[in-house]
Design an enzyme around this catalytic site. Structure first.
Site, PDB file in Angstrom:
ATOM      1  N   ASP A 142      -5.871   0.025   1.280  1.00 40.02           N
ATOM      2  CA  ASP A 142      -6.149  -0.019   2.713  1.00 40.02           C
ATOM      3  C   ASP A 142      -5.580   1.152   3.492  1.00 40.02           C
ATOM      4  OD1 ASP A 142      -3.446  -0.489   2.543  1.00 40.02           O
ATOM      5  OD2 ASP A 142      -3.531  -2.568   3.229  1.00 40.02           O
ATOM      6  N   GLU A 190      -8.332  -3.670  -5.377  1.00 38.63           N
ATOM      7  CA  GLU A 190      -7.599  -4.528  -4.427  1.00 38.63           C
ATOM      8  C   GLU A 190      -8.464  -4.791  -3.181  1.00 38.63           C
ATOM      9  OE1 GLU A 190      -4.038  -3.523  -1.969  1.00 38.63           O
ATOM     10  OE2 GLU A 190      -2.910  -4.419  -3.589  1.00 38.63           O
ATOM     11  N   GLU A 223      -4.393  -1.136   8.595  1.00 40.23           N
ATOM     12  CA  GLU A 223      -4.855  -1.413   7.224  1.00 40.23           C
ATOM     13  C   GLU A 223      -5.932  -2.489   7.148  1.00 40.23           C
ATOM     14  OE1 GLU A 223      -1.714  -1.013   8.160  1.00 40.23           O
ATOM     15  OE2 GLU A 223      -1.056   0.743   7.027  1.00 40.23           O
ATOM     16  N   HIS A 262       8.562  -0.563   6.805  1.00 43.71           N
ATOM     17  CA  HIS A 262       7.849   0.652   7.216  1.00 43.71           C
ATOM     18  C   HIS A 262       6.609   0.405   8.069  1.00 43.71           C
ATOM     19  CE1 HIS A 262       4.201   0.343   4.720  1.00 43.71           C
ATOM     20  NE2 HIS A 262       4.962  -0.309   3.890  1.00 43.71           N
ATOM     21  N   ARG A 309       3.707   0.119  10.614  1.00 44.87           N
ATOM     22  CA  ARG A 309       3.505   0.707  11.947  1.00 44.87           C
ATOM     23  C   ARG A 309       3.529  -0.337  13.047  1.00 44.87           C
ATOM     24  NH1 ARG A 309       0.977   6.239  12.187  1.00 44.87           N
ATOM     25  NH2 ARG A 309       1.069   6.920  10.036  1.00 44.87           N
ATOM     26  N   HIS A 339      12.393   4.223   3.956  1.00 41.00           N
ATOM     27  CA  HIS A 339      11.117   4.940   3.954  1.00 41.00           C
ATOM     28  C   HIS A 339      11.274   6.271   4.692  1.00 41.00           C
ATOM     29  CE1 HIS A 339       6.792   5.587   4.738  1.00 41.00           C
ATOM     30  NE2 HIS A 339       6.520   4.605   3.893  1.00 41.00           N
TER      31      HIS A 339
HETATM   32  C1  UD1 Z   1       1.225   4.828   4.820  1.00 37.21           C
HETATM   33  C2  UD1 Z   1      -0.019   3.964   4.958  1.00 37.21           C
HETATM   34  C3  UD1 Z   1       0.334   2.503   4.822  1.00 37.21           C
HETATM   35  C4  UD1 Z   1       1.139   2.235   3.561  1.00 37.21           C
HETATM   36  C5  UD1 Z   1       2.332   3.162   3.521  1.00 37.21           C
HETATM   37  C6  UD1 Z   1       3.065   2.984   2.222  1.00 37.21           C
HETATM   38  C7  UD1 Z   1      -1.835   4.662   6.449  1.00 37.21           C
HETATM   39  C8  UD1 Z   1      -2.353   4.674   7.832  1.00 37.21           C
HETATM   40  N1  UD1 Z   1      -0.619   4.136   6.287  1.00 37.21           N
HETATM   41  O1  UD1 Z   1       2.072   4.553   5.919  1.00 37.21           O
HETATM   42  O2  UD1 Z   1      -0.835   1.720   4.775  1.00 37.21           O
HETATM   43  O3  UD1 Z   1       1.565   0.895   3.565  1.00 37.21           O
HETATM   44  O4  UD1 Z   1       1.885   4.529   3.613  1.00 37.21           O
HETATM   45  O5  UD1 Z   1       4.344   3.549   2.266  1.00 37.21           O
HETATM   46  O6  UD1 Z   1      -2.492   5.114   5.548  1.00 37.21           O
HETATM   47  N2  UD1 Z   1       6.768  10.926   5.012  1.00 37.21           N
HETATM   48  C9  UD1 Z   1       7.474  11.915   4.348  1.00 37.21           C
HETATM   49  N3  UD1 Z   1       7.397  11.950   2.977  1.00 37.21           N
HETATM   50  C10 UD1 Z   1       6.689  11.059   2.260  1.00 37.21           C
HETATM   51  C11 UD1 Z   1       5.992  10.043   2.944  1.00 37.21           C
HETATM   52  C12 UD1 Z   1       6.034  10.001   4.324  1.00 37.21           C
HETATM   53  O7  UD1 Z   1       8.130  12.731   4.956  1.00 37.21           O
HETATM   54  O8  UD1 Z   1       6.671  11.146   1.035  1.00 37.21           O
HETATM   55  C13 UD1 Z   1       6.820  10.881   6.498  1.00 37.21           C
HETATM   56  C14 UD1 Z   1       6.027  12.032   7.147  1.00 37.21           C
HETATM   57  O9  UD1 Z   1       6.687  12.435   8.306  1.00 37.21           O
HETATM   58  C15 UD1 Z   1       4.698  11.348   7.501  1.00 37.21           C
HETATM   59  C16 UD1 Z   1       5.187   9.972   7.879  1.00 37.21           C
HETATM   60  O10 UD1 Z   1       6.225   9.676   6.959  1.00 37.21           O
HETATM   61  O11 UD1 Z   1       4.012  11.989   8.535  1.00 37.21           O
HETATM   62  C17 UD1 Z   1       4.145   8.899   7.883  1.00 37.21           C
HETATM   63  O12 UD1 Z   1       3.361   8.895   6.699  1.00 37.21           O
HETATM   64  P1  UD1 Z   1       1.918   8.160   6.708  1.00 37.21           P
HETATM   65  O13 UD1 Z   1       1.350   8.215   5.350  1.00 37.21           O
HETATM   66  O14 UD1 Z   1       1.076   8.671   7.823  1.00 37.21           O
HETATM   67  O15 UD1 Z   1       2.243   6.687   7.114  1.00 37.21           O
HETATM   68  P2  UD1 Z   1       3.152   5.590   6.428  1.00 37.21           P
HETATM   69  O16 UD1 Z   1       3.833   4.904   7.551  1.00 37.21           O
HETATM   70  O17 UD1 Z   1       3.925   6.163   5.327  1.00 37.21           O
HETATM   71  N1  UDP Z   2       8.843   1.079  -3.874  1.00 38.21           N
HETATM   72  C1  UDP Z   2       9.463   2.102  -4.571  1.00 38.21           C
HETATM   73  N2  UDP Z   2      10.602   2.647  -4.048  1.00 38.21           N
HETATM   74  C2  UDP Z   2      11.148   2.233  -2.880  1.00 38.21           C
HETATM   75  C3  UDP Z   2      10.490   1.206  -2.159  1.00 38.21           C
HETATM   76  C4  UDP Z   2       9.336   0.649  -2.674  1.00 38.21           C
HETATM   77  O1  UDP Z   2       9.007   2.498  -5.643  1.00 38.21           O
HETATM   78  O2  UDP Z   2      12.181   2.772  -2.477  1.00 38.21           O
HETATM   79  C5  UDP Z   2       7.592   0.518  -4.415  1.00 38.21           C
HETATM   80  C6  UDP Z   2       7.503  -0.981  -4.485  1.00 38.21           C
HETATM   81  O3  UDP Z   2       7.948  -1.439  -5.732  1.00 38.21           O
HETATM   82  C7  UDP Z   2       6.038  -1.252  -4.284  1.00 38.21           C
HETATM   83  C8  UDP Z   2       5.580  -0.097  -3.427  1.00 38.21           C
HETATM   84  O4  UDP Z   2       6.580   0.911  -3.516  1.00 38.21           O
HETATM   85  O5  UDP Z   2       5.311  -1.175  -5.499  1.00 38.21           O
HETATM   86  C9  UDP Z   2       5.398  -0.535  -2.010  1.00 38.21           C
HETATM   87  O6  UDP Z   2       5.222   0.587  -1.189  1.00 38.21           O
HETATM   88  P1  UDP Z   2       5.315   0.495   0.382  1.00 38.21           P
HETATM   89  O7  UDP Z   2       6.190  -0.643   0.766  1.00 38.21           O
HETATM   90  O8  UDP Z   2       5.676   1.852   0.850  1.00 38.21           O
HETATM   91  O9  UDP Z   2       3.807   0.235   0.805  1.00 38.21           O
HETATM   92  P2  UDP Z   2       2.905  -1.093   0.935  1.00 38.21           P
HETATM   93  O10 UDP Z   2       2.942  -1.812  -0.358  1.00 38.21           O
HETATM   94  O11 UDP Z   2       3.466  -1.885   2.084  1.00 38.21           O
HETATM   95  O12 UDP Z   2       1.559  -0.539   1.271  1.00 38.21           O
END
Ligand code: UD1
Ligand code: UDP
Length: 382
Positions: A97, A119, A133, A214, A216, A246
């Site tokens: 999603d 999924e 999502e 994490h 939003r 996160h």
């Molecule tokens: C995204 C997904 C969410 C998912 C989550 C898993 C969307 C809209 N959101 O949310 O569905 O549950 O990932 O974790 O697709 N950042 C880093 N390094 C990283 C990752 C993130 O610096 O490796 C920071 C960056 O500043 C980035 C921000 O996090 O801009 C947000 O990342 P983004 O992928 O837009 O949204 P998430 O909240 O991570």
């Molecule tokens: N996870 C990980 N390291 C962490 C936190 C979570 O590997 O420090 C794994 C966790 O086991 C799960 C996945 O990341 O499989 C979940 O990711 P996240 O919570 O970022 O996204 P969501 O599942 O809510 O989309």
């Protein structure tokens, strides 16, 4: 000739749930994966690629700090589109999603490339929880050619939306394939959990609560309440909190000022999947708003308090291992305290359940894709 399947992903959870699918595609003689990562996440994606030993065929490296939904979506759509034009795959696989999944599917649809959705069918019924999502997943569901529903509940949601039964397969969730793989590796080499080992030693004798957050839709007062609830729980002498934070800057800004420097709280960098699984193993309970953790915790028999008002994963709640507590500070503290102090309440939730799969979902997905191509060939007019 093998059919070329573009597997598109960009965030940590997609990578975790797709590496077993890629392994299964590689093993299938009639299918060949083309791995396209968008780099929607960077460090957190790379952690999974490293562990799985995956080298992408394409890496769009799209992440920008603090990216907005429009910015990332615009970059995703054009970036993925260019690779699809060059690669011309026979099918695209997306997972879940995220913005990457939605834009990957849309870019494929614009080119009339068939889309398989891993999924599929998870629904909370509320377009703002999870946001965005719920809508991303629904968009993909409107035109996917194959919907891989993890459970019957998810398949039923698709049926209610009049998705053609012939396009739905109930496969289980590939997260359980990933979890089996990682728990086997941890059992074979416990020394691999070196990121968690120092905090395990620091908190020896304490009861561990694992935390992730994490979402939003929780930004603002929700995150603030979560942080204060954790701070309150950490005042107990018998408890320690292990919280890999996160990398989203909004999460850090909410958590670090309230939880930094507390004796009973370890704020860690994101853990790689082996180390996070170790945390799941040593935790007495989990507090989370994560989707994936709601699936893994029941599989390991760990009670999980879900800091959200709704969930698109009701199976964990039905199994009794997960409970929705929202983001209300008092409720989070009360429910966690009940589990810590009432052995009967704890035992009732600490039962291992696998409502999300048996670890063979990826194989089922590959068989269904092979069958789909066979059927497409036989139904071609001669
Ligand atoms: C995204 C997904 C969410 C998912 C989550 C898993 C969307 C809209 N959101 O949310 O569905 O549950 O990932 O974790 O697709 N950042 C880093 N390094 C990283 C990752 C993130 O610096 O490796 C920071 C960056 O500043 C980035 C921000 O996090 O801009 C947000 O990342 P983004 O992928 O837009 O949204 P998430 O909240 O991570
Ligand atoms: N996870 C990980 N390291 C962490 C936190 C979570 O590997 O420090 C794994 C966790 O086991 C799960 C996945 O990341 O499989 C979940 O990711 P996240 O919570 O970022 O996204 P969501 O599942 O809510 O989309």
């Amino acid at each position: 000739m093998a059919r070329r399947i573009a597997v598109i992903f960009g965030t940590r959870p997609e990578a975790i749930k797709l590496f077993p699918v890629i392994a299964a595609l590689k093993a299938a003689p009639d299918l060949e994966p083309v791995v396209l990562v968008t780099g929607q996440h960077r460090e957190m994606l790379d952690q999974v690629l490293d562990i799985a030993g995956l080298v992408p065929d394409h890496d769009l490296a799209l992440m920008q700090p603090g990216q907005s939904l429009d910015e990332i979506s615009a970059r995703l759509l054009t970036g993925i589109g260019s690779v699809l034009d060059a690669e011309k795959p026979d099918m695209v696989i997306v997972q879940g999603d995220t913005a990457t999944a939605m834009c990957g599917a849309l870019a494929a649809y614009y080119r009339k490339i068939p889309v398989a959705h891993v999924e599929a069918g998870l629904r909370s019924g509320n377009i703002y929880h999870p946001w965005p999502e719920e809508v991303n997943r629904k968009i993909i569901g409107t035109f996917a050619d194959l919907h891989f529903a993890p459970t019957e509940t998810a398949a039923n949601a698709l049926r209610r939306e009049a998705v053609d039964e012939a396009k739905i397969r109930v496969t289980g969730n590939t997260v359980i394939d990933a979890l089996h793989w990682v728990t086997d590796r941890l059992a074979a080499d416990p020394g691999r959990a070196g990121m968690v080992a120092p905090v395990e030693a620091r908190f020896a004798g304490k009861r561990i609560i694992g935390v992730t957050t994490h979402r939003r839709e929780n930004f603002g007062s929700g995150m603030d309440d979560i942080a204060h609830a954790i701070r309150e729980l950490a005042t107990r002498d018998d408890v320690a909190i292990i919280f890999p934070v996160h990398l989203n800057p909004q999460v850090r800004a909410a958590m670090l000022p309230i939880l930094g420097g507390l004796d009973n709280v370890a704020l860690l960098e994101p853990l790689d999947y082996l180390n996070f699984t170790r945390l799941l193993q040593i935790a007495e309970l989990m507090l989370t708003d994560s989707g994936g953790v709601q699936e893994e915790a029941p599989a390991l028999g760990k009670p999980v308090l879900v800091m959200r008002d709704t969930t698109e994963r009701p199976e964990g709640v039905a199994a009794g291992t997960a409970k929705l507590v929202g983001t209300d500070r008092a409720l989070i503290v009360a429910e966690a305290t009940r589990l810590l102090d009432d052995a009967t309440a704890y035992a009732a939730m600490a039962q291992a359940h696998n409502p999300f799969g048996d670890g063979h979902s990826s194989a089922r997905i590959c068989t269904a894709i092979s069958d789909w191509f066979l059927q497409a060939e036989t139904s071609q007019p001669h």
